[in-house]
Motif scaffolding. Structure first.
Motif, PDB file in Angstrom:
ATOM      1  N   PHE A 265      -6.046   6.479   0.234  1.00 55.43           N
ATOM      2  CA  PHE A 265      -6.111   7.865   0.701  1.00 55.43           C
ATOM      3  C   PHE A 265      -6.832   7.941   2.037  1.00 55.43           C
ATOM      4  CE2 PHE A 265      -5.832   8.189  -3.931  1.00 55.43           C
ATOM      5  CZ  PHE A 265      -4.767   9.056  -4.040  1.00 55.43           C
ATOM      6  N   LEU A 266      -6.288   8.758   2.923  1.00 59.90           N
ATOM      7  CA  LEU A 266      -6.974   9.048   4.187  1.00 59.90           C
ATOM      8  C   LEU A 266      -7.109  10.560   4.292  1.00 59.90           C
ATOM      9  CD1 LEU A 266      -5.305   6.725   6.867  1.00 59.90           C
ATOM     10  CD2 LEU A 266      -7.504   6.420   5.735  1.00 59.90           C
ATOM     11  N   MET A 267      -8.140  10.987   4.978  1.00 54.25           N
ATOM     12  CA  MET A 267      -8.348  12.424   5.185  1.00 54.25           C
ATOM     13  C   MET A 267      -7.880  12.808   6.585  1.00 54.25           C
ATOM     14  SD  MET A 267     -11.036  12.164   2.607  1.00 54.25           S
ATOM     15  CE  MET A 267     -12.091  11.239   3.558  1.00 54.25           C
ATOM     16  N   PRO A 268      -7.031  13.828   6.693  1.00 54.85           N
ATOM     17  CA  PRO A 268      -6.643  14.270   8.033  1.00 54.85           C
ATOM     18  C   PRO A 268      -7.812  14.983   8.710  1.00 54.85           C
ATOM     19  CG  PRO A 268      -5.765  15.777   6.418  1.00 54.85           C
ATOM     20  CD  PRO A 268      -6.439  14.670   5.652  1.00 54.85           C
ATOM     21  N   SER A 269      -7.678  15.213   9.987  1.00 55.50           N
ATOM     22  CA  SER A 269      -8.685  15.973  10.726  1.00 55.50           C
ATOM     23  C   SER A 269      -8.948  17.309  10.031  1.00 55.50           C
ATOM     24  CB  SER A 269      -8.169  16.235  12.141  1.00 55.50           C
ATOM     25  OG  SER A 269      -8.871  17.304  12.711  1.00 55.50           O
ATOM     26  N   GLU A 270     -10.197  17.767  10.076  1.00 53.43           N
ATOM     27  CA  GLU A 270     -10.524  19.044   9.426  1.00 53.43           C
ATOM     28  C   GLU A 270      -9.743  20.198  10.068  1.00 53.43           C
ATOM     29  OE1 GLU A 270     -12.609  17.124  11.052  1.00 53.43           O
ATOM     30  OE2 GLU A 270     -14.032  18.243  12.281  1.00 53.43           O
ATOM     31  N   ALA A 271      -9.266  19.978  11.287  1.00 57.04           N
ATOM     32  CA  ALA A 271      -8.468  21.014  11.960  1.00 57.04           C
ATOM     33  C   ALA A 271      -7.192  21.321  11.180  1.00 57.04           C
ATOM     34  CB  ALA A 271      -8.121  20.549  13.373  1.00 57.04           C
ATOM     35  N   TYR A 272      -6.757  20.361  10.344  1.00 54.15           N
ATOM     36  CA  TYR A 272      -5.515  20.558   9.587  1.00 54.15           C
ATOM     37  C   TYR A 272      -5.759  20.616   8.081  1.00 54.15           C
ATOM     38  CZ  TYR A 272      -3.702  19.053  14.097  1.00 54.15           C
ATOM     39  OH  TYR A 272      -3.437  18.936  15.427  1.00 54.15           O
ATOM     40  N   SER A 273      -7.010  20.783   7.685  1.00 53.21           N
ATOM     41  CA  SER A 273      -7.337  20.672   6.264  1.00 53.21           C
ATOM     42  C   SER A 273      -6.685  21.789   5.435  1.00 53.21           C
ATOM     43  CB  SER A 273      -8.848  20.680   6.070  1.00 53.21           C
ATOM     44  OG  SER A 273      -9.372  21.860   6.619  1.00 53.21           O
ATOM     45  N   TYR A 274      -6.282  22.863   6.081  1.00 53.76           N
ATOM     46  CA  TYR A 274      -5.665  23.984   5.341  1.00 53.76           C
ATOM     47  C   TYR A 274      -4.148  24.006   5.503  1.00 53.76           C
ATOM     48  CZ  TYR A 274      -5.260  25.800  10.001  1.00 53.76           C
ATOM     49  OH  TYR A 274      -4.912  25.921  11.324  1.00 53.76           O
ATOM     50  N   VAL A 275      -3.622  23.058   6.262  1.00 55.26           N
ATOM     51  CA  VAL A 275      -2.189  23.102   6.605  1.00 55.26           C
ATOM     52  C   VAL A 275      -1.361  22.396   5.528  1.00 55.26           C
ATOM     53  CG1 VAL A 275      -0.438  22.360   8.283  1.00 55.26           C
ATOM     54  CG2 VAL A 275      -2.690  23.151   9.076  1.00 55.26           C
ATOM     55  N   SER A 276      -0.352  23.098   5.037  1.00 56.41           N
ATOM     56  CA  SER A 276       0.589  22.475   4.105  1.00 56.41           C
ATOM     57  C   SER A 276       1.995  22.903   4.493  1.00 56.41           C
ATOM     58  CB  SER A 276       0.306  22.907   2.662  1.00 56.41           C
ATOM     59  OG  SER A 276       0.642  24.265   2.494  1.00 56.41           O
TER      60      SER A 276
ATOM     61  N   VAL B 197       0.842  -1.207   0.000  1.00 59.68           N
ATOM     62  CA  VAL B 197       0.000   0.000   0.000  1.00 59.68           C
ATOM     63  C   VAL B 197       0.871   1.248   0.000  1.00 59.68           C
ATOM     64  CG1 VAL B 197      -1.537   1.374   1.490  1.00 59.68           C
ATOM     65  CG2 VAL B 197      -2.035  -1.036   1.099  1.00 59.68           C
ATOM     66  N   ILE B 198       0.448   2.224  -0.822  1.00 56.63           N
ATOM     67  CA  ILE B 198       1.026   3.570  -0.773  1.00 56.63           C
ATOM     68  C   ILE B 198      -0.034   4.443  -0.122  1.00 56.63           C
ATOM     69  CG2 ILE B 198       1.766   5.577  -2.135  1.00 56.63           C
ATOM     70  CD1 ILE B 198       2.669   3.578  -4.322  1.00 56.63           C
ATOM     71  N   LEU B 199       0.338   5.094   0.941  1.00 51.81           N
ATOM     72  CA  LEU B 199      -0.626   5.911   1.676  1.00 51.81           C
ATOM     73  C   LEU B 199      -0.416   7.387   1.337  1.00 51.81           C
ATOM     74  CD1 LEU B 199      -2.673   6.083   4.136  1.00 51.81           C
ATOM     75  CD2 LEU B 199      -0.649   6.575   5.506  1.00 51.81           C
ATOM     76  N   ARG B 200      -1.517   8.079   1.055  1.00 51.14           N
ATOM     77  CA  ARG B 200      -1.431   9.524   0.811  1.00 51.14           C
ATOM     78  C   ARG B 200      -2.601  10.204   1.504  1.00 51.14           C
ATOM     79  NH1 ARG B 200       2.759  12.389  -0.953  1.00 51.14           N
ATOM     80  NH2 ARG B 200       1.500  13.700  -2.320  1.00 51.14           N
ATOM     81  N   GLY B 201      -2.411  11.470   1.830  1.00 55.95           N
ATOM     82  CA  GLY B 201      -3.465  12.243   2.465  1.00 55.95           C
ATOM     83  C   GLY B 201      -4.211  13.076   1.429  1.00 55.95           C
ATOM     84  N   LEU B 202      -5.498  13.235   1.637  1.00 57.76           N
ATOM     85  CA  LEU B 202      -6.309  14.123   0.786  1.00 57.76           C
ATOM     86  C   LEU B 202      -6.955  15.154   1.702  1.00 57.76           C
ATOM     87  CD1 LEU B 202      -8.540  12.115  -1.718  1.00 57.76           C
ATOM     88  CD2 LEU B 202      -6.692  13.693  -2.273  1.00 57.76           C
ATOM     89  N   ARG B 203      -6.590  16.414   1.512  1.00 58.77           N
ATOM     90  CA  ARG B 203      -7.159  17.453   2.378  1.00 58.77           C
ATOM     91  C   ARG B 203      -8.416  18.057   1.775  1.00 58.77           C
ATOM     92  NH1 ARG B 203      -1.531  20.418   2.352  1.00 58.77           N
ATOM     93  NH2 ARG B 203      -1.936  19.724   0.246  1.00 58.77           N
ATOM     94  N   ALA B 204      -8.359  18.292   0.484  1.00 58.74           N
ATOM     95  CA  ALA B 204      -9.467  18.998  -0.183  1.00 58.74           C
ATOM     96  C   ALA B 204      -9.499  18.563  -1.632  1.00 58.74           C
ATOM     97  CB  ALA B 204      -9.230  20.500  -0.087  1.00 58.74           C
ATOM     98  N   ILE B 205     -10.525  18.981  -2.329  1.00 60.24           N
ATOM     99  CA  ILE B 205     -10.695  18.593  -3.736  1.00 60.24           C
ATOM    100  C   ILE B 205      -9.491  19.062  -4.568  1.00 60.24           C
ATOM    101  CG2 ILE B 205     -12.077  20.612  -4.439  1.00 60.24           C
ATOM    102  CD1 ILE B 205     -13.041  17.091  -5.384  1.00 60.24           C
ATOM    103  N   SER B 206      -8.876  20.161  -4.127  1.00 57.36           N
ATOM    104  CA  SER B 206      -7.722  20.702  -4.864  1.00 57.36           C
ATOM    105  C   SER B 206      -6.537  19.726  -4.866  1.00 57.36           C
ATOM    106  CB  SER B 206      -7.301  22.045  -4.277  1.00 57.36           C
ATOM    107  OG  SER B 206      -7.200  21.935  -2.881  1.00 57.36           O
TER     108      SER B 206
END
Ligand code: PNS
Length: 162
Positions: free
Chosen positions: A117-128, A85-94
């Motif tokens: 793909f896993l989604m991080p907590s919405e608390a970090y959805s804008y963090v890059s 498995v390759i794991l990646r995060g998806l924050r938003a549609i972008s």
């Protein structure tokens, strides 16, 4: 058979969003390998050794999480460590278009590997990492969105006029 996942990235630097994703993923696999791309083409702010040290400190309490570095094709590295498995995060549609392209290219190169793909907590959805570097460079606070050691290293870099 052990279920091994690779979580690849540049991690320049690791953020709380990355750590949130690792925390969510680690119990779902026997081993999770966080793999830092060592390629200096991207001109990272931190060396691969520095990025690995931040990550190792941040995941020290999780024995099932390993931190490593790699160069070359991700799929070759994933095969070498026996990952399925390759794991990646998806924050938003972008994030989606870039992630879809990578997942499809990696599938073409190594059909036996699945990108999850896993989604991080919405608390970090804008963090890059890119925004963290920019805010820190301009003197803003990144407290609470990166590990403390990273926040300290960023202010040191600013003091050095990076
Ligand atoms: O954190 P990033 O910068 O979004 O991570 C991108 C990364 C490291 C996952 C990607 O650039 C990568 O896998 N690079 C290794 C080279 C490779 O395999 N390229 C083809 C990917 S389809």
């Amino acid at each position: 058979m052990k279920r091994i996942a690779v979580y690849p990235g540049t991690f320049d630097p690791v953020t709380c969003g990355h750590l949130d994703l690792i925390a969510r993923a680690r119990t779902r696999f026997d081993r999770l390998v966080v793999a830092i791309l060592g390629n200096e083409d991207k001109r990272p702010m931190f060396t691969v050794e520095e990025r690995a040290a931040f990550l190792r400190e941040a995941v020290a309490a999780w024995p099932d999480v390993e931190v490593d570095t790699f160069e070359g094709l991700l799929v070759d590295y994933a095969r070498r460590v026996g990952a399925t498995v390759i794991l990646r995060g998806l924050r938003a549609i972008s994030d989606f278009e870039y992630e879809l392209q990578m997942a499809m290219m990696n599938r073409r190169l190594a059909p036996e590997l699945e990108t999850v793909f896993l989604m991080p907590s919405e608390a970090y959805s804008y963090v890059s990492s890119r925004l963290v570097r920019e805010v820190a460079r301009l003197g803003g606070s990144v407290e609470g969105i990166v590990p403390d050691a990273v926040a300290r290293a960023l202010s040191l870099r600013r003091a050095e006029g990076f």
